[in-house]
Design a protein around this motif. Structure first.
Motif, PDB file in Angstrom:
ATOM      1  N   THR A 162     -37.152 -16.937 -17.506  1.00 30.10           N
ATOM      2  CA  THR A 162     -38.228 -17.074 -18.483  1.00 30.10           C
ATOM      3  C   THR A 162     -39.159 -15.867 -18.461  1.00 30.10           C
ATOM      4  OG1 THR A 162     -38.133 -19.467 -18.186  1.00 30.10           O
ATOM      5  CG2 THR A 162     -40.068 -18.589 -19.284  1.00 30.10           C
ATOM      6  N   SER A 218     -42.513 -18.470 -26.717  1.00 32.62           N
ATOM      7  CA  SER A 218     -42.369 -18.064 -25.327  1.00 32.62           C
ATOM      8  C   SER A 218     -43.032 -19.096 -24.432  1.00 32.62           C
ATOM      9  CB  SER A 218     -42.997 -16.682 -25.094  1.00 32.62           C
ATOM     10  OG  SER A 218     -44.374 -16.701 -25.417  1.00 32.62           O
ATOM     11  N   THR A 219     -42.570 -19.141 -23.196  1.00 28.98           N
ATOM     12  CA  THR A 219     -43.132 -20.071 -22.222  1.00 28.98           C
ATOM     13  C   THR A 219     -44.478 -19.550 -21.744  1.00 28.98           C
ATOM     14  OG1 THR A 219     -40.917 -20.684 -21.499  1.00 28.98           O
ATOM     15  CG2 THR A 219     -42.735 -21.200 -20.004  1.00 28.98           C
TER      16      THR A 219
END
Length: 248
Positions: free
Chosen positions: A157, A180-181
């Protein structure tokens, strides 16, 4: 910057417990883990081909104990299996884990002439119950009993987030918006990895001076989580009840 949520803090403390218990069982109960079942599976394979110093029965006991803990926790959580997040049922499961760890600590502290395999069973069942708690809470990447998948998710990630940040639409001269994380999630995953190591190091250092003291560390940490989570959950429910009363 986002504050650490109570549920995340509870799971980090439980991850620390796993590091402690793995050290205790590996150093004192015949090189067997109570939380890291991947490691036990590898060691079982080595023991199966008669590697000196390794016992097949211990790894089978650990795997069976862990699954027994899973089963017990699943039965206790059967009424809330479709729910995620912390609830009082999870406290009941943690009380079961606490009872198993307390029994193990007492037996080791009193140097009871109990079999090593029975102690492995108790510790592993406790970790199995803990693993179900983490699944029920449902925080992505935090299992409390294994960090391999957490490391994979964190690195993967992070790379994707960095690529997303660097990707530019040269035609329009602006950054392309992508999903996005949050970095707070990645920091949480890193914290879980680090605190597992902290638990292992702390318990190992204490054991250098006294095993009888070290065995009580995971017991106290789980007790702390039970108390903190109960206070938080009841306060949360009281606040929700008051809010409904005012709304009515």
């Amino acid at each position: 910057m986002n504050r650490v949520q109570p549920q995340s803090l509870f799971l980090l403390l439980l991850t620390m417990t796993s590091g402690c218990v793995d050290v205790i069982t590996f150093l004192n109960l015949g090189q067997v883990f109570s939380a890291a079942m991947t490691g036990n599976t590898v060691l079982f394979g080595l023991a199966f081909v008669h590697t000196p110093g390794l016992s097949v029965i211990r790894y089978v006991t650990a795997l069976c104990g862990f699954m027994l803990g899973n089963a017990l926790a699943a039965l206790l959580c059967s009424r809330v299996q479709r729910q995620s997040g912390w609830n009082l049922t999870l406290n009941v499961v943690l009380i079961g884990e606490f009872a198993l760890l307390l029994t193990s600590a007492l037996l080791m502290d009193l140097q009871s002439p109990i079999s090593t395999s029975f102690l492995v069973l108790l510790f592993s069942a406790a970790m199995g119950m803990q693993g179900v708690v983490a699944r029920r809470v449902g925080i992505n990447g935090i299992t409390t009993t294994v960090i391999t998948s957490t490391i994979t998710g964190m690195v993967e990630t992070t790379i994707w987030n960095l690529q997303s940040k660097a990707r530019v639409d040269f035609d329009e001269k602006k950054t392309v918006q992508t999903n996005s994380t949050p970095w707070s999630t990645i920091i949480l995953w890193f914290s879980a990895i680090a605190i597992y190591g902290v638990g292992a190091a702390l318990c190992g250092e204490i054991q250098r001076h006294s095993l009888r003291v070290a065995v009580w560390l995971p017991v106290l940490v789980v007790l702390l989580v039970i108390l903190l989570s109960y206070v938080w959950q009841t306060a949360k429910e009281r606040k929700q009840k008051a809010h409904r009363t005012v709304s009515a």
